[in-house]
Design an enzyme around this catalytic site. Structure first.
Site, PDB file in Angstrom:
ATOM      1  N   GLU A  21     -15.807   6.457   6.222  1.00  0.00           N
ATOM      2  CA  GLU A  21     -15.039   6.472   7.111  1.00  0.00           C
ATOM      3  C   GLU A  21     -15.307   6.888   8.061  1.00  0.00           C
ATOM      4  OE1 GLU A  21     -11.017   5.229   5.885  1.00  0.00           O
ATOM      5  OE2 GLU A  21     -11.128   7.569   4.887  1.00  0.00           O
ATOM      6  N   LYS A  56      -2.507   6.953   1.206  1.00  0.00           N
ATOM      7  CA  LYS A  56      -2.560   7.145   2.699  1.00  0.00           C
ATOM      8  C   LYS A  56      -0.841   8.557   2.594  1.00  0.00           C
ATOM      9  CE  LYS A  56      -1.900   4.577   6.920  1.00  0.00           C
ATOM     10  NZ  LYS A  56      -3.353   5.225   7.521  1.00  0.00           N
ATOM     11  N   ARG A  99       0.710  -1.099   0.350  1.00  0.00           N
ATOM     12  CA  ARG A  99       0.191   0.082   0.203  1.00  0.00           C
ATOM     13  C   ARG A  99       1.033   1.646  -0.438  1.00  0.00           C
ATOM     14  NH1 ARG A  99      -4.753   0.967   4.355  1.00  0.00           N
ATOM     15  NH2 ARG A  99      -2.484   1.183   5.797  1.00  0.00           N
TER      16      ARG A  99
HETATM   17  N1  PMP Z   1      -9.012   5.050   7.190  1.00  0.00           N
HETATM   18  C1  PMP Z   1      -8.474   5.662   7.128  1.00  0.00           C
HETATM   19  C2  PMP Z   1      -8.903   7.421   7.201  1.00  0.00           C
HETATM   20  C3  PMP Z   1      -7.339   5.802   8.265  1.00  0.00           C
HETATM   21  O1  PMP Z   1      -6.099   6.579   8.414  1.00  0.00           O
HETATM   22  C4  PMP Z   1      -6.671   4.140   8.884  1.00  0.00           C
HETATM   23  C5  PMP Z   1      -5.746   3.816   9.144  1.00  0.00           C
HETATM   24  N2  PMP Z   1      -4.854   4.431  10.463  1.00  0.00           N
HETATM   25  C6  PMP Z   1      -7.721   3.659   8.273  1.00  0.00           C
HETATM   26  C7  PMP Z   1      -9.215   3.505   7.643  1.00  0.00           C
HETATM   27  C8  PMP Z   1      -7.266   1.741   8.298  1.00  0.00           C
HETATM   28  O2  PMP Z   1      -6.522   0.859   7.483  1.00  0.00           O
HETATM   29  P1  PMP Z   1      -5.639   0.139   8.306  1.00  0.00           P
HETATM   30  O3  PMP Z   1      -7.014  -0.612   8.525  1.00  0.00           O
HETATM   31  O4  PMP Z   1      -5.290  -0.287   7.326  1.00  0.00           O
HETATM   32  O5  PMP Z   1      -4.996   0.632   9.803  1.00  0.00           O
END
Ligand code: PMP
Length: 285
Positions: free
Chosen positions: A184, A151, A52
């Site tokens: 989200e 990200k 990622r």
């Molecule tokens: N959404 C956002 C905006 C995030 O920054 C994150 C990670 N902190 C997630 C979802 C969750 O992703 P992951 O399960 O890969 O940590």
């Protein structure tokens, strides 16, 4: 004990881990990052996080000046150097130092930084009783403007929403996309349970495709729980039987109140509890 940080190609004490004030990561949020966790000395889904990171970097046309294998080794070496078997790792790649203009072509030396620390978790009470969250007025950035699948070091959109949550006495806030659909939370993905079925917004809703989210979808499949990616509205959340969030730091955390509406019975439901337990088993396996 000072922490040991990996900078570019070596481990250094934290006092020596410095970036330039001309780094575009600082000046413009021009860079990408990952948050990972290690359990009993093993990083959970290290390859998925590194993939990622590479995808985020590709999307912003940032060439990471090393290999995926070297980054994986740097993550493990940094954890070991800090004597952490259960820890949190922050992986950052900045555009590097440049001129005081936006032009990424006028930067050099992208910085690769790996920080390992102990993880600060939500209080245990939240996992047992469930979270109360509110919807932020701040919308998720539109994919056509800046894809939430990247990200990037530009987290102000999420921080603005987080501030709204905190002002309402909540540690998380729900974010909607420009169409008013559920996207989200500020640092976590969202799921609901309706009639025994798991539902979560699709990537097109404007979300980061969470690695915990993917793991939970696999666990649901293995448990015979049907899971669908589908656009959701706040009505769907308010009337859900259960709701929970997923993220590397949060793992699986129940939500029992959204905007003052009690979700389901107002206590963590059976599907949430099952997946929370399955996730614990998976990461500690
Ligand atoms: N959404 C956002 C905006 C995030 O920054 C994150 C990670 N902190 C997630 C979802 C969750 O992703 P992951 O399960 O890969 O940590």
């Amino acid at each position: 004990m000072p922490r040991i940080v990996f900078m570019n190609d070596r481990l250094v004490p934290e006092d020596e881990a410095r970036v330039s004030v001309f780094d575009h990561g600082l000046l413009y949020g021009d860079g990408v990052f990952e948050g990972l966790r290690s359990y009993s000395g093993r990083v959970f889904r290290l390859d998925a996080h590194i993939d990622r990171l590479w995808a985020s970097a590709l999307a912003i046309s940032l060439a990471i000046p090393t290999t995926k294998e070297a980054v994986a080794k740097a993550v493990n070496d940094t954890l070991a150097a800090n004597n952490l078997s259960d820890g949190y790792v922050r992986l950052v790649v900045t555009r590097g130092a440049g001129s005081l203009g936006l032009d990424p072509n006028r930067t050099r030396n992208p910085q690769l930084i790996v920080i390992a620390d102990t993880i600060s978790l939500y209080p245990e009470e939240f996992y047992e009783k469930g979270l109360r969250i509110v919807t932020a007025a701040t919308q998720r950035v539109q994919s056509a403007a800046l894809s939430p699948r990247i990200k990037s070091l530009n987290y102000l959109n999420n921080i603005m929403a987080k501030l709204e949550g905190l002002q309402a006495g909540c540690v998380e806030a729900l974010m909607l996309n420009h169409k008013g659909e559920v996207a989200e939370c500020t640092g976590d993905n969202v799921f609901i349970v309706r009639s025994g079925r798991l539902l979560t917004p699709p990537p097109e809703a404007g979300i980061l495709e969470g690695i915990t989210r993917n793991a939970v979808m696999e666990l649901a499949h293995a448990a015979g729980i049907e899971c669908r990616e589908t656009p959701l509205t706040r009505y769907d959340v308010y009337t859900a039987d259960e709701c929970f969030l997923t993220g590397t730091a949060a793992e699986v955390i129940p939500v029992v109140d959204v905007d003052g509406r009690r979700i389901g019975t107002g206590t963590p439901g059976p599907v949430t509890s099952r997946l929370k337990a399955d996730f614990h088993r998976l990461v500690r396996a």
